[in-house]
Structure formats: C-alpha cells, structure tokens
Design a protein around this motif. Structure first.
Motif, PDB file in Angstrom:
ATOM      1  N   ILE A 166     -60.846  16.804  15.537  1.00 36.97           N
ATOM      2  CA  ILE A 166     -60.376  18.148  15.191  1.00 36.97           C
ATOM      3  C   ILE A 166     -58.862  18.299  15.335  1.00 36.97           C
ATOM      4  N   MET A 167     -58.131  17.195  15.473  1.00 36.90           N
ATOM      5  CA  MET A 167     -56.694  17.275  15.708  1.00 36.90           C
ATOM      6  C   MET A 167     -55.968  18.037  14.601  1.00 36.90           C
ATOM      7  N   ASP A 168     -56.376  17.828  13.340  1.00 38.22           N
ATOM      8  CA  ASP A 168     -55.702  18.538  12.255  1.00 38.22           C
ATOM      9  C   ASP A 168     -55.925  20.041  12.359  1.00 38.22           C
ATOM     10  N   LYS A 169     -57.097  20.453  12.878  1.00 38.97           N
ATOM     11  CA  LYS A 169     -57.380  21.873  13.061  1.00 38.97           C
ATOM     12  C   LYS A 169     -56.549  22.453  14.204  1.00 38.97           C
ATOM     13  N   ILE A 170     -56.388  21.659  15.278  1.00 39.26           N
ATOM     14  CA  ILE A 170     -55.537  22.095  16.391  1.00 39.26           C
ATOM     15  C   ILE A 170     -54.119  22.335  15.895  1.00 39.26           C
ATOM     16  N   ASN A 171     -53.592  21.385  15.122  1.00 43.55           N
ATOM     17  CA  ASN A 171     -52.229  21.518  14.601  1.00 43.55           C
ATOM     18  C   ASN A 171     -52.106  22.680  13.628  1.00 43.55           C
ATOM     19  N   GLN A 172     -53.173  22.959  12.906  1.00 40.47           N
ATOM     20  CA  GLN A 172     -53.160  24.026  11.905  1.00 40.47           C
ATOM     21  C   GLN A 172     -52.932  25.397  12.520  1.00 40.47           C
ATOM     22  N   ILE A 173     -53.468  25.622  13.733  1.00 43.51           N
ATOM     23  CA  ILE A 173     -53.343  26.940  14.357  1.00 43.51           C
ATOM     24  C   ILE A 173     -52.498  26.914  15.627  1.00 43.51           C
ATOM     25  N   ALA A 174     -51.786  25.811  15.853  1.00 48.33           N
ATOM     26  CA  ALA A 174     -51.034  25.658  17.105  1.00 48.33           C
ATOM     27  C   ALA A 174     -49.994  26.751  17.310  1.00 48.33           C
ATOM     28  N   ASP A 175     -49.422  27.267  16.240  1.00 51.29           N
ATOM     29  CA  ASP A 175     -48.375  28.283  16.357  1.00 51.29           C
ATOM     30  C   ASP A 175     -48.862  29.673  15.989  1.00 51.29           C
ATOM     31  N   ILE A 176     -50.172  29.847  15.917  1.00 50.18           N
ATOM     32  CA  ILE A 176     -50.728  31.133  15.499  1.00 50.18           C
ATOM     33  C   ILE A 176     -51.499  31.757  16.658  1.00 50.18           C
ATOM     34  N   GLN A 177     -50.916  32.768  17.289  1.00 58.72           N
ATOM     35  CA  GLN A 177     -51.602  33.478  18.365  1.00 58.72           C
ATOM     36  C   GLN A 177     -52.893  34.085  17.837  1.00 58.72           C
ATOM     37  N   ASP A 178     -54.012  33.809  18.505  1.00 55.76           N
ATOM     38  CA  ASP A 178     -55.335  34.260  18.097  1.00 55.76           C
ATOM     39  C   ASP A 178     -55.778  33.663  16.768  1.00 55.76           C
ATOM     40  N   GLY A 179     -55.127  32.579  16.350  1.00 54.36           N
ATOM     41  CA  GLY A 179     -55.525  31.918  15.127  1.00 54.36           C
ATOM     42  C   GLY A 179     -56.894  31.274  15.267  1.00 54.36           C
ATOM     43  N   GLU A 180     -57.704  31.329  14.217  1.00 57.45           N
ATOM     44  CA  GLU A 180     -59.037  30.749  14.208  1.00 57.45           C
ATOM     45  C   GLU A 180     -59.216  29.890  12.972  1.00 57.45           C
ATOM     46  N   VAL A 181     -60.014  28.835  13.109  1.00 58.63           N
ATOM     47  CA  VAL A 181     -60.323  27.983  11.980  1.00 58.63           C
ATOM     48  C   VAL A 181     -61.723  27.402  12.174  1.00 58.63           C
ATOM     49  N   SER A 182     -62.468  27.297  11.103  1.00 66.34           N
ATOM     50  CA  SER A 182     -63.796  26.707  11.184  1.00 66.34           C
ATOM     51  C   SER A 182     -63.686  25.204  11.403  1.00 66.34           C
ATOM     52  N   ILE A 183     -64.542  24.668  12.270  1.00 62.12           N
ATOM     53  CA  ILE A 183     -64.567  23.215  12.483  1.00 62.12           C
ATOM     54  C   ILE A 183     -65.939  22.641  12.139  1.00 62.12           C
ATOM     55  N   GLY A 184     -66.734  23.421  11.396  1.00 60.04           N
ATOM     56  CA  GLY A 184     -68.020  22.928  10.932  1.00 60.04           C
ATOM     57  C   GLY A 184     -69.071  22.862  12.013  1.00 60.04           C
ATOM     58  N   LYS A 185     -70.112  22.083  11.752  1.00 56.51           N
ATOM     59  CA  LYS A 185     -71.189  21.942  12.727  1.00 56.51           C
ATOM     60  C   LYS A 185     -70.755  21.019  13.859  1.00 56.51           C
ATOM     61  N   ILE A 186     -70.872  21.517  15.064  1.00 56.87           N
ATOM     62  CA  ILE A 186     -70.486  20.760  16.254  1.00 56.87           C
ATOM     63  C   ILE A 186     -71.694  20.623  17.171  1.00 56.87           C
ATOM     64  N   ASP A 187     -72.027  19.399  17.511  1.00 52.87           N
ATOM     65  CA  ASP A 187     -73.052  19.133  18.507  1.00 52.87           C
ATOM     66  C   ASP A 187     -72.365  19.075  19.867  1.00 52.87           C
ATOM     67  N   PRO A 188     -72.773  19.894  20.832  1.00 53.49           N
ATOM     68  CA  PRO A 188     -72.112  19.882  22.147  1.00 53.49           C
ATOM     69  C   PRO A 188     -72.049  18.500  22.777  1.00 53.49           C
ATOM     70  N   ARG A 189     -72.959  17.623  22.426  1.00 53.01           N
ATOM     71  CA  ARG A 189     -72.933  16.269  22.978  1.00 53.01           C
ATOM     72  C   ARG A 189     -71.800  15.430  22.401  1.00 53.01           C
ATOM     73  N   ASP A 190     -71.154  15.940  21.316  1.00 51.75           N
ATOM     74  CA  ASP A 190     -70.056  15.209  20.692  1.00 51.75           C
ATOM     75  C   ASP A 190     -68.807  15.169  21.558  1.00 51.75           C
ATOM     76  N   PHE A 191     -68.770  15.997  22.616  1.00 47.03           N
ATOM     77  CA  PHE A 191     -67.596  15.993  23.486  1.00 47.03           C
ATOM     78  C   PHE A 191     -67.445  14.667  24.229  1.00 47.03           C
ATOM     79  N   GLY A 192     -68.499  13.893  24.302  1.00 43.42           N
ATOM     80  CA  GLY A 192     -68.409  12.561  24.883  1.00 43.42           C
ATOM     81  C   GLY A 192     -68.544  12.554  26.396  1.00 43.42           C
ATOM     82  N   TRP A 193     -69.761  12.727  26.898  1.00 44.78           N
ATOM     83  CA  TRP A 193     -70.011  12.731  28.333  1.00 44.78           C
ATOM     84  C   TRP A 193     -71.482  12.398  28.551  1.00 44.78           C
ATOM     85  N   ASP A 194     -71.811  12.108  29.803  1.00 44.40           N
ATOM     86  CA  ASP A 194     -73.209  11.848  30.127  1.00 44.40           C
ATOM     87  C   ASP A 194     -73.508  12.409  31.509  1.00 44.40           C
ATOM     88  N   LEU A 195     -74.789  12.510  31.818  1.00 46.57           N
ATOM     89  CA  LEU A 195     -75.214  13.103  33.087  1.00 46.57           C
ATOM     90  C   LEU A 195     -75.844  12.073  34.011  1.00 46.57           C
TER      91      LEU A 195
END
Length: 267
Positions: A166-195
C-alpha cells in the motif's frame, strides 16, 4: 498563548481504543510541550487515571516478568476474513479501517470485532528492555464496548510486505489531512504475524483518558520494516506527532502471561 491553545486542540489521538472512532485530542507526545505525557493526568479531571492508574499501558515485556502458559487455543482464537478497507491519514497516524465486517477474535469465549488498525513509531511496548522501530495496533471491541488490542512489533530491516503493498496509497495521501483512499479488500492476516508465542496482560488505553479496560496481546515474534517505510508513515504525521509513542508505564505487580504454544487451529 492563544496560538498554543489552538495548536494543541487541533491535534488528534492515535492509540488503541479511542483511535477506533474519534479524532480530536488535547494532548501531545513531545516532552516539554504544554500537554506532554507527564501532564495528561492534569489536563482534564476525567484523565486523572493517566497519572494515578495502576494498570497503565504500554509496559516493558520480558520472560522475567511473565507467567509461562501453554493454552493458546483456550485463550485466543482468530476468525478473520477479507473485506473492503480504506486508508486514512489522520495527521497523527495512518489508519486502516474496514468498511464492512472483517472478522473477530475470541478471548476466553468472548468475541471482539475488528474495528481498525494503525501504526506507532517507535513502538509503544518495549521487548526485553528495548523500544523497537514500530508497532501495529489491531483494535477490537466486544458488544459491551470493552477493548482487545493485538500489538505487532517491528525492528528496522527488510521491507514489510503489507506496507509495500500500500506504499503508493500512503504517498498519495501523505500531505492530505484527513485524506482517505480505498485500498481494496484487505485480509487482517495480511499484516504478517502469527500467534505462536504472545504476551497477554490487562492494561489501558495508551492515550487519554487512559481507561484501564483493554486486554492486550503482544506478539513475541518481531517483524521487520524498512527505513523508507518508517519515514513514509512518520512523515505523514504533522505537528510533532512524528513520534507517537507513550513512555513505558510501571507494572505495579500485574500478571503478565507468556503463551509459548506453537500451534493454533485453522480459522
């Protein structure tokens, strides 16, 4: 003086539960500021517990203070699913918020629905006396409004796969206070962690009002994040929030559990 007051009231909160839905704040992180962490308890009467509470967060985690347990399947289960999400620049952090149900966790039989996730840099929790480069908070809430937060720690190193995605999305709104952008379907497990191994303890919000009503689960396995990714997330914050981590708080004799079980059932 008026300028200082306006500046402080403009800033926004960035931590575990109030960060779930609220954005306004009257506190700061920078030492020496008019509303820095050492002064939170005196800013408002309802924030007094920030200074007087005995179960405050974050804390320094290590095997030395923990009780070892081996019942992961009884303590914590995850039931996540992909869902449409947005990325929002709140000026003090970047938040991933799911627009529809994205699943839940179950702790000791109680379900907590996933609300949102956000990053802190540096980390808020310490691990073996060390403050790491970054911490991700996955905020959950049950039907009674009680909170459960999963914290994932990162040290500086190889790029984090999810942030790269999502780096391009971060850069897209980096200078926009309260800026929002869709990042599509996100699976919470995609953050990369285990239990497989995790700490668990009862604590508080890490921002005012510092309410002591949070079940914390901190993943023991540390991930990596690149310097470029850290800079991208911190550069998006303004007004002294480039570092949004509360100092470590006293343990005050609390029980901390370290679960070393190596397997969990599939979701």
């Amino acid at each position: 003086m008026n300028t200082i007051i306006l500046f402080v009231t403009f800033l926004a909160l960035s931590s575990s539960s109030l960060a779930a839905d609220q954005d306004g704040t009257e506190f700061h992180y920078k030492s020496g500021e008019v509303a820095d962490p050492s002064k939170w308890s005196s800013i408002k009467a309802e924030w007094k517990i920030c200074g007087t509470g005995k179960r405050q967060s974050p804390i320094d985690l290590s095997p030395k203070i923990a009780r070892i347990v081996h019942n992961a399947t009884e303590i914590l289960q995850t039931h996540y699913e992909p869902a449409e999400a947005i990325l929002k620049n709140r000026g003090f952090d970047m938040k991933v918020k799911w627009e529809v149900h994205a699943g839940k966790i179950v702790i000791n039989g109680t379900g907590y629905e996933l609300i949102q996730s956000h990053w802190h840099a540096p980390s808020e929790h310490f691990l073996n006396g060390q403050r790491l480069a970054m911490e991700l908070h996955m905020v959950h809430k049950n039907e009674e409004g009680h909170l459960a937060v999963i914290g994932i720690l990162f040290r500086e190193g190889a790029p984090n796969a999810f942030i790269s995605r999502i780096m391009d999305k971060i850069n897209q709104i980096a200078d926009i206070q309260d800026g929002e952008v869709s990042i599509g379907k996100i699976d919470p497990r995609d953050f990369g962690w285990d239990l497989k191994t995790f700490y668990e303890y009862r604590g508080s919000l890490t921002t005012p009002p510092c309410t002591e009503d949070v079940m914390w689960t901190i993943i023991n396995k540390v991930g990596t994040v690149s310097r470029q990714q850290i800079d991208a997330l911190t550069d998006a914050r303004r007004g002294g929030y480039e570092k949004n981590a509360r100092p470590a708080q006293p343990l005050n004799g609390r029980l901390v559990y370290l679960n070393e079980e190596s397997t969990l059932p599939p979701n």
